[in-house]
Design a protein around this motif. Structure first.
Motif, PDB file in Angstrom:
ATOM      1  N   ASP A  28       0.836  -1.201   0.000  1.00  0.00           N
ATOM      2  CA  ASP A  28       0.000   0.000   0.000  1.00  0.00           C
ATOM      3  C   ASP A  28       0.874   1.256   0.000  1.00  0.00           C
ATOM      4  O   ASP A  28       0.624   2.191  -0.760  1.00  0.00           O
ATOM      5  CB  ASP A  28      -0.922   0.027   1.223  1.00  0.00           C
ATOM      6  CG  ASP A  28      -2.125  -0.888   1.105  1.00  0.00           C
ATOM      7  OD1 ASP A  28      -2.502  -1.246  -0.034  1.00  0.00           O
ATOM      8  OD2 ASP A  28      -2.687  -1.246   2.158  1.00  0.00           O
ATOM      9  N   ARG A  31       2.357   1.868  -3.413  1.00  0.00           N
ATOM     10  CA  ARG A  31       1.349   2.364  -4.362  1.00  0.00           C
ATOM     11  C   ARG A  31       0.985   3.812  -4.058  1.00  0.00           C
ATOM     12  O   ARG A  31       0.910   4.655  -4.959  1.00  0.00           O
ATOM     13  CB  ARG A  31       0.105   1.475  -4.323  1.00  0.00           C
ATOM     14  CG  ARG A  31      -0.894   1.831  -5.429  1.00  0.00           C
ATOM     15  CD  ARG A  31      -2.090   0.904  -5.497  1.00  0.00           C
ATOM     16  NE  ARG A  31      -3.034   1.168  -4.424  1.00  0.00           N
ATOM     17  CZ  ARG A  31      -3.183   0.439  -3.313  1.00  0.00           C
ATOM     18  NH1 ARG A  31      -2.473  -0.639  -3.128  1.00  0.00           N
ATOM     19  NH2 ARG A  31      -4.067   0.761  -2.391  1.00  0.00           N
ATOM     20  N   TRP A  32       0.776   4.143  -2.772  1.00  0.00           N
ATOM     21  CA  TRP A  32       0.406   5.513  -2.411  1.00  0.00           C
ATOM     22  C   TRP A  32       1.514   6.504  -2.730  1.00  0.00           C
ATOM     23  O   TRP A  32       1.248   7.612  -3.198  1.00  0.00           O
ATOM     24  CB  TRP A  32       0.037   5.595  -0.937  1.00  0.00           C
ATOM     25  CG  TRP A  32      -1.168   4.789  -0.570  1.00  0.00           C
ATOM     26  CD1 TRP A  32      -2.225   4.451  -1.390  1.00  0.00           C
ATOM     27  CD2 TRP A  32      -1.445   4.204   0.691  1.00  0.00           C
ATOM     28  NE1 TRP A  32      -3.135   3.693  -0.693  1.00  0.00           N
ATOM     29  CE2 TRP A  32      -2.691   3.520   0.589  1.00  0.00           C
ATOM     30  CE3 TRP A  32      -0.783   4.168   1.904  1.00  0.00           C
ATOM     31  CZ2 TRP A  32      -3.274   2.839   1.661  1.00  0.00           C
ATOM     32  CZ3 TRP A  32      -1.355   3.495   2.974  1.00  0.00           C
ATOM     33  CH2 TRP A  32      -2.584   2.843   2.841  1.00  0.00           C
ATOM     34  N   GLN A  35       1.491   7.100  -6.421  1.00  0.00           N
ATOM     35  CA  GLN A  35       0.352   7.944  -6.769  1.00  0.00           C
ATOM     36  C   GLN A  35       0.591   9.395  -6.342  1.00  0.00           C
ATOM     37  O   GLN A  35       0.265  10.332  -7.085  1.00  0.00           O
ATOM     38  CB  GLN A  35      -0.929   7.392  -6.141  1.00  0.00           C
ATOM     39  CG  GLN A  35      -1.360   6.080  -6.757  1.00  0.00           C
ATOM     40  CD  GLN A  35      -2.469   5.365  -5.999  1.00  0.00           C
ATOM     41  OE1 GLN A  35      -2.753   5.658  -4.839  1.00  0.00           O
ATOM     42  NE2 GLN A  35      -3.095   4.410  -6.670  1.00  0.00           N
ATOM     43  N   LEU A  36       1.179   9.595  -5.165  1.00  0.00           N
ATOM     44  CA  LEU A  36       1.477  10.941  -4.690  1.00  0.00           C
ATOM     45  C   LEU A  36       2.505  11.621  -5.593  1.00  0.00           C
ATOM     46  O   LEU A  36       2.337  12.792  -5.969  1.00  0.00           O
ATOM     47  CB  LEU A  36       1.972  10.894  -3.241  1.00  0.00           C
ATOM     48  CG  LEU A  36       2.306  12.227  -2.587  1.00  0.00           C
ATOM     49  CD1 LEU A  36       1.104  13.169  -2.593  1.00  0.00           C
ATOM     50  CD2 LEU A  36       2.807  11.996  -1.165  1.00  0.00           C
ATOM     51  N   MET A  58      -4.403  13.654   2.318  1.00  0.00           N
ATOM     52  CA  MET A  58      -4.385  12.470   1.462  1.00  0.00           C
ATOM     53  C   MET A  58      -5.598  11.615   1.803  1.00  0.00           C
ATOM     54  O   MET A  58      -5.745  11.169   2.928  1.00  0.00           O
ATOM     55  CB  MET A  58      -3.081  11.700   1.670  1.00  0.00           C
ATOM     56  CG  MET A  58      -1.858  12.497   1.255  1.00  0.00           C
ATOM     57  SD  MET A  58      -0.275  11.827   1.837  1.00  0.00           S
ATOM     58  CE  MET A  58      -0.377  10.139   1.375  1.00  0.00           C
ATOM     59  N   LEU A  60      -8.270   8.312   0.720  1.00  0.00           N
ATOM     60  CA  LEU A  60      -8.307   7.026   0.033  1.00  0.00           C
ATOM     61  C   LEU A  60      -9.711   6.800  -0.502  1.00  0.00           C
ATOM     62  O   LEU A  60     -10.688   6.993   0.220  1.00  0.00           O
ATOM     63  CB  LEU A  60      -7.911   5.887   0.980  1.00  0.00           C
ATOM     64  CG  LEU A  60      -6.505   5.949   1.564  1.00  0.00           C
ATOM     65  CD1 LEU A  60      -6.285   4.797   2.530  1.00  0.00           C
ATOM     66  CD2 LEU A  60      -5.455   5.943   0.469  1.00  0.00           C
ATOM     67  N   ARG A  64      -8.936   2.065  -2.193  1.00  0.00           N
ATOM     68  CA  ARG A  64      -7.739   2.430  -1.416  1.00  0.00           C
ATOM     69  C   ARG A  64      -6.649   3.057  -2.282  1.00  0.00           C
ATOM     70  O   ARG A  64      -5.463   2.881  -2.049  1.00  0.00           O
ATOM     71  CB  ARG A  64      -7.202   1.244  -0.607  1.00  0.00           C
ATOM     72  CG  ARG A  64      -8.161   0.820   0.502  1.00  0.00           C
ATOM     73  CD  ARG A  64      -7.697  -0.364   1.295  1.00  0.00           C
ATOM     74  NE  ARG A  64      -6.410  -0.217   1.953  1.00  0.00           N
ATOM     75  CZ  ARG A  64      -6.209   0.260   3.182  1.00  0.00           C
ATOM     76  NH1 ARG A  64      -7.228   0.651   3.901  1.00  0.00           N
ATOM     77  NH2 ARG A  64      -4.998   0.313   3.701  1.00  0.00           N
ATOM     78  N   ASN A  65      -7.087   3.815  -3.291  1.00  0.00           N
ATOM     79  CA  ASN A  65      -6.157   4.611  -4.084  1.00  0.00           C
ATOM     80  C   ASN A  65      -6.101   6.009  -3.502  1.00  0.00           C
ATOM     81  O   ASN A  65      -7.116   6.545  -3.039  1.00  0.00           O
ATOM     82  CB  ASN A  65      -6.603   4.672  -5.554  1.00  0.00           C
ATOM     83  CG  ASN A  65      -6.395   3.349  -6.243  1.00  0.00           C
ATOM     84  OD1 ASN A  65      -5.305   2.800  -6.231  1.00  0.00           O
ATOM     85  ND2 ASN A  65      -7.456   2.809  -6.812  1.00  0.00           N
ATOM     86  N   LEU A  66      -4.927   6.600  -3.548  1.00  0.00           N
ATOM     87  CA  LEU A  66      -4.706   7.899  -2.941  1.00  0.00           C
ATOM     88  C   LEU A  66      -5.259   9.024  -3.803  1.00  0.00           C
ATOM     89  O   LEU A  66      -5.081   9.025  -5.018  1.00  0.00           O
ATOM     90  CB  LEU A  66      -3.196   8.107  -2.733  1.00  0.00           C
ATOM     91  CG  LEU A  66      -2.819   9.398  -2.049  1.00  0.00           C
ATOM     92  CD1 LEU A  66      -1.799   9.111  -0.976  1.00  0.00           C
ATOM     93  CD2 LEU A  66      -2.284  10.387  -3.050  1.00  0.00           C
TER      94      LEU A  66
END
Length: 133
Positions: A28, A31-32, A35-36, A58, A60, A64-66
């Motif tokens: 996670d 991935r975050w 994405q950030l 931030m 979700l 659970r995508n940022l």
């Protein structure tokens, strides 16, 4: 906020973090952070900076995508920064030239510092300096 869910805090001593009860999943976090970085790079390509990158901004989604929220401090790259949320931003010191004592100008330096502080928070389970007096 997700980090708070896994923190035990001392209510009598200014809510200081005492213990992290569970670490976030490393997949996670990876991935975050990707994405950030993607959203910060997209803003920079548009000549903009968020100026308030921190865990509280931030969100979700259901998968659970940022999602980066709260764009009210967003400005054009190169403008003077009036205020940043510490410890996700920092005042420049005297060795950093004429902007010493200020936050300097909006740009990659400020956004990368904030992103690094977010990464620290996700890995440790608390914000920088949050466990110190």
């Amino acid at each position: 906020m997700l980090l708070n869910k896994y923190q035990k805090r001392d209510e009598q001593n200014g809510w200081k973090v005492l213990e992290i009860t569970q670490a976030l999943d490393s997949q996670d976090i990876d991935r975050w952070m990707e994405q950030l970085c993607d959203v910060a790079a997209t803003l920079e390509r548009l000549g903009l900076a968020h100026n308030d990158i921190r865990p509280g901004n931030m969100l979700l989604d259901a998968e659970r995508n940022l999602k980066l929220a709260d764009l009210d401090r967003g400005t054009k790259v190169g403008e003077d920064i009036q205020v940043l949320t510490e410890p996700f931003g920092r005042l420049l010191n005297k060795s950093e030239g004429i902007d010493a004592g200020s936050y300097g100008k909006v740009g990659a330096r400020t956004e990368i510092f904030a992103i690094g502080s977010v990464f620290y928070s996700l890995l440790r389970g608390y914000e920088p300096y949050e466990t110190e007096n």
